[in-house]
Design a protein around this motif. Structure first.
Motif, PDB file in Angstrom:
ATOM      1  N   ARG A 101       0.824  -1.216   0.000  1.00 43.83           N
ATOM      2  CA  ARG A 101       0.000   0.000   0.000  1.00 43.83           C
ATOM      3  C   ARG A 101       0.858   1.265   0.000  1.00 43.83           C
ATOM      4  O   ARG A 101       0.463   2.290  -0.533  1.00 43.83           O
ATOM      5  N   ARG A 102       2.038   1.191   0.605  1.00 41.99           N
ATOM      6  CA  ARG A 102       2.930   2.354   0.653  1.00 41.99           C
ATOM      7  C   ARG A 102       3.856   2.427  -0.566  1.00 41.99           C
ATOM      8  O   ARG A 102       4.579   3.396  -0.746  1.00 41.99           O
ATOM      9  N   ALA A 103       3.839   1.385  -1.391  1.00 38.65           N
ATOM     10  CA  ALA A 103       4.752   1.319  -2.532  1.00 38.65           C
ATOM     11  C   ALA A 103       4.453   2.408  -3.556  1.00 38.65           C
ATOM     12  O   ALA A 103       3.363   2.955  -3.614  1.00 38.65           O
ATOM     13  N   SER A 104       5.463   2.696  -4.353  1.00 41.13           N
ATOM     14  CA  SER A 104       5.343   3.733  -5.380  1.00 41.13           C
ATOM     15  C   SER A 104       6.091   3.277  -6.634  1.00 41.13           C
ATOM     16  O   SER A 104       6.811   2.278  -6.619  1.00 41.13           O
ATOM     17  N   THR A 105       5.936   4.038  -7.685  1.00 38.47           N
ATOM     18  CA  THR A 105       6.683   3.726  -8.906  1.00 38.47           C
ATOM     19  C   THR A 105       8.185   3.869  -8.662  1.00 38.47           C
ATOM     20  O   THR A 105       8.973   3.118  -9.231  1.00 38.47           O
ATOM     21  N   HIS A 106       8.573   4.789  -7.798  1.00 34.31           N
ATOM     22  CA  HIS A 106       9.998   4.947  -7.460  1.00 34.31           C
ATOM     23  C   HIS A 106      10.513   3.676  -6.783  1.00 34.31           C
ATOM     24  O   HIS A 106      11.607   3.190  -7.094  1.00 34.31           O
ATOM     25  N   TRP A 107       9.744   3.134  -5.867  1.00 33.24           N
ATOM     26  CA  TRP A 107      10.125   1.903  -5.175  1.00 33.24           C
ATOM     27  C   TRP A 107      10.279   0.766  -6.178  1.00 33.24           C
ATOM     28  O   TRP A 107      11.238  -0.011  -6.109  1.00 33.24           O
ATOM     29  N   MET A 108       9.349   0.688  -7.137  1.00 33.14           N
ATOM     30  CA  MET A 108       9.424  -0.367  -8.145  1.00 33.14           C
ATOM     31  C   MET A 108      10.669  -0.195  -9.021  1.00 33.14           C
ATOM     32  O   MET A 108      11.342  -1.170  -9.350  1.00 33.14           O
ATOM     33  N   ARG A 109      10.992   1.030  -9.370  1.00 33.21           N
ATOM     34  CA  ARG A 109      12.182   1.312 -10.174  1.00 33.21           C
ATOM     35  C   ARG A 109      13.444   0.930  -9.403  1.00 33.21           C
ATOM     36  O   ARG A 109      14.373   0.334  -9.947  1.00 33.21           O
ATOM     37  N   HIS A 110      13.475   1.275  -8.129  1.00 37.91           N
ATOM     38  CA  HIS A 110      14.619   0.941  -7.271  1.00 37.91           C
ATOM     39  C   HIS A 110      14.792  -0.580  -7.202  1.00 37.91           C
ATOM     40  O   HIS A 110      15.907  -1.093  -7.315  1.00 37.91           O
ATOM     41  N   THR A 111      13.689  -1.290  -7.032  1.00 35.42           N
ATOM     42  CA  THR A 111      13.738  -2.753  -6.959  1.00 35.42           C
ATOM     43  C   THR A 111      14.246  -3.337  -8.271  1.00 35.42           C
ATOM     44  O   THR A 111      15.092  -4.242  -8.280  1.00 35.42           O
ATOM     45  N   SER A 112      13.776  -2.809  -9.387  1.00 39.45           N
ATOM     46  CA  SER A 112      14.228  -3.274 -10.689  1.00 39.45           C
ATOM     47  C   SER A 112      15.726  -3.036 -10.865  1.00 39.45           C
ATOM     48  O   SER A 112      16.455  -3.917 -11.339  1.00 39.45           O
ATOM     49  N   ALA A 113      16.176  -1.859 -10.486  1.00 37.84           N
ATOM     50  CA  ALA A 113      17.600  -1.537 -10.614  1.00 37.84           C
ATOM     51  C   ALA A 113      18.442  -2.476  -9.765  1.00 37.84           C
ATOM     52  O   ALA A 113      19.470  -2.999 -10.223  1.00 37.84           O
TER      53      ALA A 113
END
Length: 97
Positions: free
Chosen positions: A26-38
């Protein structure tokens, strides 16, 4: 749209009883997803940091190098007998700069 997908995933995860993971989603964001991908790209054995940088469209490779530190820390933790993630918990988006 992304927020809706994450919220739906949180609802599903909550039904499994994993409330912490649901709250993290619920607190996740597109930035978090990008960080995880990187981080995942850097962790691929033999990853070419220049290609990872291009994939992420970083203007400066020093930006990409921040994720290399994460990978080195993970290897250090594993050699010290520590798990990087406890009980396969979802990393909290609040832990990401």
């Amino acid at each position: 749209m992304v927020k809706q997908v994450l919220n739906n995933a949180a609802i599903h995860t909550e039904k499994t009883g994993n409330l912490e993971a649901a709250n993290n989603l619920r607190r996740a964001s597109t930035h978090w997803m990008r960080h995880t991908s990187a981080t995942d790209q850097v962790n691929v054995p033999g990853a070419d940091i220049k290609m990872v940088s291009k994939n992420l469209r970083h203007a400066n490779i020093s930006t990409t190098m921040r994720y290399v530190h994460v990978e080195h820390q993970a290897r250090h933790n594993q050699t010290q007998g520590h798990q990087l993630w406890e009980n396969d918990k979802v990393e909290s988006p609040s832990d990401i700069d």
